[in-house]
Design an enzyme around this catalytic site. Sequence first.
Site, short mmCIF file in Angstrom:
data_model
loop_
_atom_site.label_atom_id
_atom_site.label_comp_id
_atom_site.label_asym_id
_atom_site.label_seq_id
_atom_site.Cartn_x
_atom_site.Cartn_y
_atom_site.Cartn_z
N SER A 28 7.33 -1.31 0.02
CA SER A 28 7.79 -2.26 1.02
C SER A 28 9.18 -1.85 1.53
O SER A 28 9.33 -0.77 2.08
CB SER A 28 7.76 -3.67 0.44
OG SER A 28 7.79 -4.65 1.46
N ASP B 158 0.68 -5.37 1.21
CA ASP B 158 1.96 -4.98 0.59
C ASP B 158 1.75 -4.38 -0.80
O ASP B 158 1.00 -4.90 -1.61
CB ASP B 158 2.85 -6.23 0.48
CG ASP B 158 4.29 -5.89 0.18
OD1 ASP B 158 4.57 -5.46 -0.95
OD2 ASP B 158 5.14 -6.06 1.07
#
Length: 342
Positions: free
Chosen positions: A47, A199
């Site tokens: 991320s 994610d």
Amino acid sequence: MSAAAPGRKIINLGLQGGGAHGAFTWGVLDKLLEDGRLGFEAISGTSAGALNAVALADGMARDGAAGARLRLQEFWMRVSAAGRPGASARDFIGAWMGSWRVPAMQPFHMIEAMTNFSSPYGFNPMNINPLREIVIEMVDFERVRACAAPRLFISATAVKTGKIKVFSDGGITADAVMASACLPYLFQTVEVDGEPYWDGGFMGNPALFPFFTETRTSDILLVQINPIERNTVPTSTKEILERMSEITFNASLLRELRSIDFVNRMLAEGRLDPGHYRHNRVHRIDAGKALEKFSASTKFDTSRAFFEELQAAGRMAAEDWLQAHFADIGVRDTVDLRTQFQ
């Protein structure tokens, strides 16, 4: 920064995700690059950690450590500029809908309320994500893929299987980075080679296991921005959700730390063959103290002042860590792994 550069100690870097709090990691990297005594064989990022990793790698490929420092600064300033009121209409819509781009006039609870009633396929049908445009404009992925060091490992979560996917080498693309940063309640899934991803923090924040077989150095420096412990018990709905998120995004890391500790103990007791396993030394720069005054909702704060405050805190934390532990690199662990999960 070549892993073979003389006079340096070589480490692997693990960079956690955490939205705008990733500016702390920018500060840490800025200080390590300025100091110059550490070389990076590989970087595993998730991320925001993945975004820091590709910005650093692009700058390194262009102009060494100085180029990496400049690229990191340019990246975070671009994100801040695009998130402030007065940006273009498209940018403003993206700011309102996107986890990275919430201007001060849009309170966090408004987005929380919106996502409780609609998925990103409903409130963001055009799948607008200006962060992707910044990444594509700033990072020359062909140049990054062509560089031998540092190697990059970018983690995402496969939606269909729930398994971790680690992109590396030729797989380092803008799509891979955006998949790693795809929070599913804010963005539509990102497809890479026809597979949908969310994610990477759900399954690897960051993934450390690639270091075990894909690199030679045994020293891992983890830049941790999601607190493992909180001294208070959350009571409001918002506080409970924030703490649930922190626990979720640390779970995979704790499992990996437990595995490293187990292998290290088995090697020390002579119960594993050192020809097939190695002792991994774990070090950490922890953002906990610097971020303890900020709630998890500040991961949505893209103001320049906030980024610069976190960058300064990251530089200070890195400087303190270098003074305390540089001599330990290549010699001993500086994190008591057992206390992390007991």
